[in-house]
Design a protein around this motif. Structure first.
Motif, PDB file in Angstrom:
ATOM      1  N   LYS A 292       0.824  -1.209   0.000  1.00  8.58           N
ATOM      2  CA  LYS A 292       0.000   0.000   0.000  1.00  8.58           C
ATOM      3  C   LYS A 292       0.863   1.266   0.000  1.00  8.58           C
ATOM      4  O   LYS A 292       0.581   2.225  -0.721  1.00  8.58           O
ATOM      5  CB  LYS A 292      -0.918   0.009   1.226  1.00  8.58           C
ATOM      6  CG  LYS A 292      -2.013  -1.043   1.198  1.00  8.58           C
ATOM      7  CD  LYS A 292      -2.848  -0.966   2.475  1.00  8.58           C
ATOM      8  CE  LYS A 292      -3.952  -2.002   2.481  1.00  8.58           C
ATOM      9  NZ  LYS A 292      -4.751  -1.971   3.735  1.00  8.58           N
ATOM     10  N   ASN A 293       1.921   1.260   0.789  1.00 11.39           N
ATOM     11  CA  ASN A 293       2.755   2.465   0.924  1.00 11.39           C
ATOM     12  C   ASN A 293       3.541   2.794  -0.342  1.00 11.39           C
ATOM     13  O   ASN A 293       3.835   3.969  -0.604  1.00 11.39           O
ATOM     14  CB  ASN A 293       3.727   2.292   2.091  1.00 11.39           C
ATOM     15  CG  ASN A 293       3.034   2.308   3.443  1.00 11.39           C
ATOM     16  OD1 ASN A 293       1.882   2.739   3.555  1.00 11.39           O
ATOM     17  ND2 ASN A 293       3.725   1.833   4.459  1.00 11.39           N
ATOM     18  N   THR A 294       3.908   1.787  -1.101  1.00 10.69           N
ATOM     19  CA  THR A 294       4.783   2.023  -2.264  1.00 10.69           C
ATOM     20  C   THR A 294       4.068   1.935  -3.603  1.00 10.69           C
ATOM     21  O   THR A 294       4.681   2.204  -4.634  1.00 10.69           O
ATOM     22  CB  THR A 294       5.954   1.019  -2.268  1.00 10.69           C
ATOM     23  OG1 THR A 294       5.436  -0.324  -2.424  1.00 10.69           O
ATOM     24  CG2 THR A 294       6.767   1.107  -0.990  1.00 10.69           C
ATOM     25  N   PHE A 295       2.788   1.569  -3.622  1.00  8.15           N
ATOM     26  CA  PHE A 295       2.086   1.341  -4.891  1.00  8.15           C
ATOM     27  C   PHE A 295       2.116   2.571  -5.789  1.00  8.15           C
ATOM     28  O   PHE A 295       2.221   2.456  -7.022  1.00  8.15           O
ATOM     29  CB  PHE A 295       0.634   0.925  -4.622  1.00  8.15           C
ATOM     30  CG  PHE A 295      -0.113   0.536  -5.872  1.00  8.15           C
ATOM     31  CD1 PHE A 295       0.136  -0.668  -6.506  1.00  8.15           C
ATOM     32  CD2 PHE A 295      -1.071   1.388  -6.421  1.00  8.15           C
ATOM     33  CE1 PHE A 295      -0.547  -1.025  -7.662  1.00  8.15           C
ATOM     34  CE2 PHE A 295      -1.763   1.042  -7.570  1.00  8.15           C
ATOM     35  CZ  PHE A 295      -1.501  -0.176  -8.189  1.00  8.15           C
ATOM     36  N   SER A 296       2.050   3.750  -5.225  1.00  9.89           N
ATOM     37  CA  SER A 296       2.005   4.980  -6.028  1.00  9.89           C
ATOM     38  C   SER A 296       3.333   5.736  -6.038  1.00  9.89           C
ATOM     39  O   SER A 296       3.396   6.860  -6.542  1.00  9.89           O
ATOM     40  CB  SER A 296       0.901   5.907  -5.490  1.00  9.89           C
ATOM     41  OG  SER A 296      -0.365   5.302  -5.602  1.00  9.89           O
ATOM     42  N   VAL A 297       4.389   5.128  -5.516  1.00 13.87           N
ATOM     43  CA  VAL A 297       5.702   5.776  -5.495  1.00 13.87           C
ATOM     44  C   VAL A 297       6.372   5.609  -6.859  1.00 13.87           C
ATOM     45  O   VAL A 297       6.357   4.532  -7.443  1.00 13.87           O
ATOM     46  CB  VAL A 297       6.603   5.173  -4.400  1.00 13.87           C
ATOM     47  CG1 VAL A 297       8.004   5.771  -4.460  1.00 13.87           C
ATOM     48  CG2 VAL A 297       5.983   5.410  -3.027  1.00 13.87           C
ATOM     49  N   LYS A 298       6.984   6.666  -7.358  1.00 13.24           N
ATOM     50  CA  LYS A 298       7.659   6.611  -8.652  1.00 13.24           C
ATOM     51  C   LYS A 298       8.759   5.559  -8.630  1.00 13.24           C
ATOM     52  O   LYS A 298       9.479   5.431  -7.637  1.00 13.24           O
ATOM     53  CB  LYS A 298       8.264   7.975  -8.989  1.00 13.24           C
ATOM     54  CG  LYS A 298       8.817   8.056 -10.406  1.00 13.24           C
ATOM     55  CD  LYS A 298       9.260   9.468 -10.762  1.00 13.24           C
ATOM     56  CE  LYS A 298       9.758   9.513 -12.202  1.00 13.24           C
ATOM     57  NZ  LYS A 298      10.161  10.874 -12.611  1.00 13.24           N
ATOM     58  N   PRO A 299       8.934   4.798  -9.713  1.00 12.11           N
ATOM     59  CA  PRO A 299       9.967   3.742  -9.732  1.00 12.11           C
ATOM     60  C   PRO A 299      11.366   4.306  -9.528  1.00 12.11           C
ATOM     61  O   PRO A 299      11.640   5.473  -9.827  1.00 12.11           O
ATOM     62  CB  PRO A 299       9.824   3.137 -11.134  1.00 12.11           C
ATOM     63  CG  PRO A 299       8.439   3.496 -11.580  1.00 12.11           C
ATOM     64  CD  PRO A 299       8.143   4.817 -10.955  1.00 12.11           C
ATOM     65  N   CYS A 300      12.252   3.446  -9.037  1.00 11.81           N
ATOM     66  CA  CYS A 300      13.657   3.837  -8.903  1.00 11.81           C
ATOM     67  C   CYS A 300      14.512   3.227 -10.006  1.00 11.81           C
ATOM     68  O   CYS A 300      15.682   3.589 -10.151  1.00 11.81           O
ATOM     69  CB  CYS A 300      14.200   3.445  -7.537  1.00 11.81           C
ATOM     70  SG  CYS A 300      14.173   1.676  -7.202  1.00 11.81           S
ATOM     71  N   ALA A 301      13.950   2.295 -10.773  1.00 11.13           N
ATOM     72  CA  ALA A 301      14.709   1.676 -11.862  1.00 11.13           C
ATOM     73  C   ALA A 301      15.092   2.731 -12.898  1.00 11.13           C
ATOM     74  O   ALA A 301      14.262   3.561 -13.291  1.00 11.13           O
ATOM     75  CB  ALA A 301      13.889   0.574 -12.521  1.00 11.13           C
ATOM     76  N   VAL A 302      16.346   2.698 -13.340  1.00  8.98           N
ATOM     77  CA  VAL A 302      16.862   3.671 -14.297  1.00  8.98           C
ATOM     78  C   VAL A 302      16.859   3.052 -15.685  1.00  8.98           C
ATOM     79  O   VAL A 302      17.356   1.943 -15.881  1.00  8.98           O
ATOM     80  CB  VAL A 302      18.294   4.107 -13.914  1.00  8.98           C
ATOM     81  CG1 VAL A 302      18.921   4.947 -15.006  1.00  8.98           C
ATOM     82  CG2 VAL A 302      18.262   4.882 -12.605  1.00  8.98           C
TER      83      VAL A 302
END
Length: 754
Positions: A530-540
């Motif tokens: 739930k906390n990370t579902f809407s967090v922008k990806p960190c993969a480059v």
């Protein structure tokens, strides 16, 4: 004229090149002898007008003329006087002026009577220009050209690939050609793509990079795909031939790492497009067990596309002579103090290394790096080398426990939960959250110090437009970190509690030993999802900032809710994760209300539909299914895409209208008219098989389309038989069979005593 420095060649490589050049220039055959003490003879011809001709090759790295002249006077002249050849030729990698040549002639007179029998660096470059087949055959020297790298960097290499090119240059000097190279080249000629598979550390990536080098030599652009196949799509077509390298395309250490990202369909679409072009080559690498897992799990990957173009790299291709030369090259080019190399030679440890059951190029690479020997005495180094061969895992375990500070260890643990490449600032954010959760904290100075501590052996740092990027040095470091988590399962809980990115949660869900811990970690998993579902990806990933793909940059991947939802849906189908169905239903309802369509590939979207249908009491089911149907129609570009529309029609007929059958038929006709490549026989064969399946199983009348594709296939097959690759090369590995005597190996290694 070429301007090679020959710095990427070992003495053995240099001797072989000199032999080939002189044989071609003088139309003679030279006798070759085993490596090692040569008594003044590298090559000999005893049938040259009833006289004896001797050739001596002198390869020096960064040596000036004075050193060469001293060696010739002191070491070689007595040998030549004893041999009394009719003609003596000397070839050296040292640059020679006319005065230098005259000095050598005078020093070695009467054995050398004319300066034409002295070949300096410039003379050898001239001969390589006269005999391009030899230049092509000794491909390792190509990256030693002083002007060639600049030409490549400024005209044929896209911005993000420069670091990869430097790594290729470093690997070239260590590489020893074996059967897998020629086999992979032939696969690329036949299919335009190759899948290089093998066990960890066997040399898959090195082989792939040498293939890239081959195509760079043929004037191809080079695109290094680091994270996602969409990076290849994102670079605009410059109307030039391209070679793509996608290392560890199924994940670095596990199948789920990639395929739960739903890349399988996009990858196959890209492979299909490469197959249909004459101007692209695609090189893929993966661990063999991951490839087998993928083929057993995913029907789409268990097809001729993933079977025919394989090149399996195994230890059987590393014959004893090849093992011996790989170790020799690593010792010769290493930054080890000479006394460590000399101990390997004096104690004859190389014989044990070459024949060791755990021999692998990767272990050889690690154990010839100064990091692993710095605390030890030179006399202890051979024993350390053998101990790490006996227990390869000790290499990273010892360094992790003994060489690193606590801050560096925590940072390495966190990096193991992140994607292949991330910005340093995202690593810092994740590390800070992780250690704060443990009741610790760090300063900016401590973070930078730990980063510096890891650089070189554990991680690789690079920079792109002012952004610092970090990645593991190679997959075996991540293997170690994953094993560390399994040995310390409490770390999974701590990591989930501190997770800053969805990718970390996804990593944990695919790595946690399910039977033992998934239920115990229910709260942590639900909360972190739930906390990370809407967090922008960190993969480059790589983006293009112009219309020709010349200027590229790296940035974080786009946030794609649909792909995250698909991953959660796949978890729901597993018994251990059944409790997250409630979360999945909530997220899907929100998306069904907010969006009219789903940005998934047809394959992924159909899989999502199957998961959704397993849910009970899903109020928005009809809205979701109708949106999915229309999205499938819009995205149908290949015949394969149409099959998912038909499958959905059979699965949920109530959402289809009578006119939808006409839409399906019209879509197929459109694809057959516009999207088929009339020149690619394999692609046409795949299309024909799918059309016949739709016609026979699903009751669509596709006789006209089948006839057309059958005709196109016959024409393509006939044309394919007549064509040949416009750039082919043969490479010699200069092996004398599959076995070397101990004396021959011993003589070769004695040349390392400098």
């Amino acid at each position: 004229m070429a301007d090679y420095t020959f710095s990427t060649l070992s003495p053995i490589d240099f001797e072989n090149m000199v032999r080939d050049l002189i044989q071609s220039e003088r139309s003679i055959r030279l006798e070759s002898f085993k490596s090692g003490k040569d008594d003044g003879i590298d090559f000999r011809c005893s049938k040259c007008n009833d006289s004896i001709l001797i050739v001596q090759a002198k390869h020096y790295s960064g040596t000036n003329f004075r050193r060469l002249l001293a060696d010739l006077k002191i070491k070689e002249k007595p040998k030549i006087d004893k041999l009394k050849p009719n003609k003596y030729l000397i070839a050296t990698s040292v640059s020679l002026s006319p005065a230098n040549k005259e000095t050598i002639r005078s020093a070695l007179f009467p054995h050398i009577k004319v300066t034409e029998d002295i070949y300096g660096r410039e003379d050898l470059n001239n001969l390589l220009g006269l005999f391009p087949d030899i230049e092509r055959q000794h491909f390792k020297l190509w990256l030693s050209g002083t002007s060639i790298l600049e030409e490549v960097l400024h005209s044929r290499i896209l911005n993000q690939t420069r670091i990869a090119l430097q790594d290729i240059s470093d690997k070239a000097q260590l590489y020893v050609v074996n059967n897998s190279f020629g086999h992979a080249l032939q696969v690329l000629k036949d299919h335009n793509y190759v899948i290089i598979a093998g066990i960890p550390g066997i040399g898959k990536t090195t082989l792939a990079k040498m293939l890239v080098l081959h195509y760079l030599r043929a004037d191809y652009d080079f695109i290094n795909v680091s994270y996602d196949i969409e990076e290849a799509y994102s670079i605009p077509d410059r109307k030039r031939p391209r070679v793509y390298l996608y290392d560890d395309f199924l994940g670095r250490t596990s199948l789920e790492e990639k395929l739960r990202k739903n890349e399988d369909h996009r990858l196959i679409s890209f492979i299909n497009s490469v197959m249909k072009t004459k101007t692209a080559k695609l090189i893929l690498t993966t661990r063999e067990y991951i490839l087998h897992q993928a083929q057993a799990t995913y029907e789409m990957l268990n097809s001729p596309i993933f079977n025919k173009p394989q090149c399996i790299v195994d230890l059987s291709q590393y014959t004893q002579p090849i093992r011996a030369q790989i170790l020799y090259n690593h010792l010769y080019f290493s930054r080890l103090p000479s006394k460590y190399v000399e101990e390997i030679v004096r104690q004859e440890t190389y014989l044990k290394i070459i024949d060791h059951k755990n021999y692998s190029p990767r272990i050889v690479e690690y154990m010839t790096d100064p990091m692993w020997v710095s605390p030890s005495e030179a006399s202890e180094y051979p024993g350390i080398f053998i101990r790490n061969l006996n227990k390869p895992f000790l290499i990273w375990e010892q360094a992790f426990n003994s060489h690193l500070s606590s801050m560096a260890r925590e940072m390495l643990i966190v990096l193991g939960t992140l994607p292949k490449e991330v910005f340093v600032e995202d690593l810092k954010l994740s590390t800070n959250s992780f250690i704060l959760n443990k009741g610790m904290e760090f300063s900016e100075r401590e973070f930078r110090r730990a980063l510096s501590e890891l650089q070189g052996n554990f991680i690789v740092l690079s920079q792109d437009f002012g952004n610092d990027i970090v990645a593991f040095h190679n997959p075996s470091v991540q293997d170690f970190i994953e094993n560390y988590f399994d040995k310390n399962p409490e770390q999974y809980s701590l990591m989930l509690q501190a997770a800053c990115f969805f990718e970390q949660v996804k990593w944990a869900c695919t790595k946690i030993p399910k039977i033992m811990y998934v239920r115990k970690l229910q709260h942590e998993i639900e909360t972190s999802l739930k906390n990370t579902f809407s967090v922008k990806p960190c993969a480059v990933i790589i983006y293009s900032s112009d219309n020709i793909g010349k200027t590229t940059y790296k940035d974080r991947d786009w946030l794609k809710y649909e792909y995250r939802l698909k991953f959660i849906a796949s978890l729901c189908s597993e018994k251990e994760f059944a409790y997250i169905k409630i979360i999945f239903r909530e997220m899907l309802c929100n998306m069904a209300k907010d969006k009219a369509s789903y940005d998934l590939s047809p394959c992924d979207l159909y899989a999502l539909v199957e998961h959704v249908l397993l849910l009970n009491n899903f109020e928005e089911i009809n809205t979701f299914l109708l949106s999915a149907k229309e999205s499938l129609f819009r995205k149908a570009y290949w015949i394969t895409d149409v099959t998912y529309i038909i499958k959905l029609m059979k699965l949920q007929p109530h959402i289809f209208q009578p006119y939808d059958r006409d839409r399906i038929l019209s879509t197929i006709q459109h694809i057959v008219c516009l999207h088929l490549d009339e020149d690619d026989a394999q692609s046409l064969q795949n299309d024909l098989s799918e059309l016949r399946e739709i016609n026979d199983i699903y009751g669509f009348d596709l006789r006209n389309e089948i006839d057309k594709v059958t005709y196109l296939l016959s024409c393509a097959e006939e044309k394919s038989e007549q064509e040949s690759d416009n750039y082919t090369s043969s490479y010699n590995d200069d092996r004398k069979g599959d076995f070397m005597s101990k004396d021959s190996i011993r003589d070769m290694y004695l040349t390392l005593l400098r």
